[in-house]
Design an enzyme around this catalytic site. Structure first.
Site, PDB file in Angstrom:
ATOM      1  CB  SER A 296      -1.952   4.335  -4.312  1.00 45.71           C
ATOM      2  OG  SER A 296      -2.633   4.084  -3.266  1.00 45.71           O
TER       3      SER A 296
ATOM      4  CE  LYS B  45      -4.706   1.370  -4.545  1.00 48.24           C
ATOM      5  NZ  LYS B  45      -3.639   1.828  -4.608  1.00 48.24           N
TER       6      LYS B  45
END
Length: 208
Positions: free
Chosen positions: A57, A103
């Protein structure tokens, strides 16, 4: 089997300067080992902690299997452009095996963020975002949104926008997918493994 009593001569040999010095060296070595273990535990607990990247990701910035050091002194806070490790349990799906996520912080409390302007860029506080960490040709988002981040929360996204479960995917859920800043374990400060990819991870100022 009989045993001989320890004579004064034997006792004297056992306590000879050479043997006593050897025992002192062993004791010092053992103490040094214990102190190193305690120091390592202290660093892991209070300063840095390793984290293995579990998914794609954050590509191309981070690769699957990269080992990061998370700066724990940055725990409980977030700034735009930082890559953070946080506890996403109860907020993001897929937390059954590992509740920790990595993230990039796109917006923080009080910011407005929307997708997208005429050029396809995200807009932070009315200003288009410069996102040099995205791979060429990557759309900043294919999910439309327009929101204000509540105080004490952060809006996070993966750099691999086509393969990242992040704040965009829980816009209708309680909290709108925006993670409480108190759940931040630390800022990802550097890659330490593999060696050919090792180096610092500098935050990127996302607004221009």
């Amino acid at each position: 089997m009989s045993t001989d009593p320890v004579t004064s001569e034997t006792a004297g040999a056992a306590l000879s300067p050479e043997r006593a010095r050897g025992r002192r060296l062993l004791a010092l070595a053992a103490l040094a080992t214990v102190l190193l273990l305690v120091a390592a535990l202290g660093v892991r607990t209070f300063v840095t902690a390793p984290f293995r990247v579990p998914s794609a990701s954050m590509e191309p910035t981070l690769q699957v299997g990269d080992v990061l050091l998370a700066d724990r002194t940055a725990g409980g806070r977030a700034e735009r452009g930082e890559i953070v490790v946080f506890d996403g349990s109860g907020y993001l799906p897929g937390t059954e095996d590992s509740p920790f996520f990595v993230k990039r912080v796109i917006a923080v409390g009080g910011d407005t963020i929307r997708c997208c302007d005429e050029s396809g860029a995200l807009v932070l506080n009315g200003v288009p975002l410069s996102e040099p960490y995205l791979a060429p040709g990557t759309a900043p988002s294919t999910i439309a949104f327009d929101l204000e981040v509540p105080r004490g929360r952060m809006f996070v996204m993966g750099d691999n926008r086509a393969d990242s479960t992040d704040s965009r995917h829980l816009l209708g859920a309680p909290g709108g997918g925006m993670i409480p800043v108190e759940r931040v374990t630390g800022e990802a400060s550097r890659i330490v493994w593999p060696l050919e990819r090792s180096g610092p991870l500098a935050p990127v100022e996302s607004a221009r």
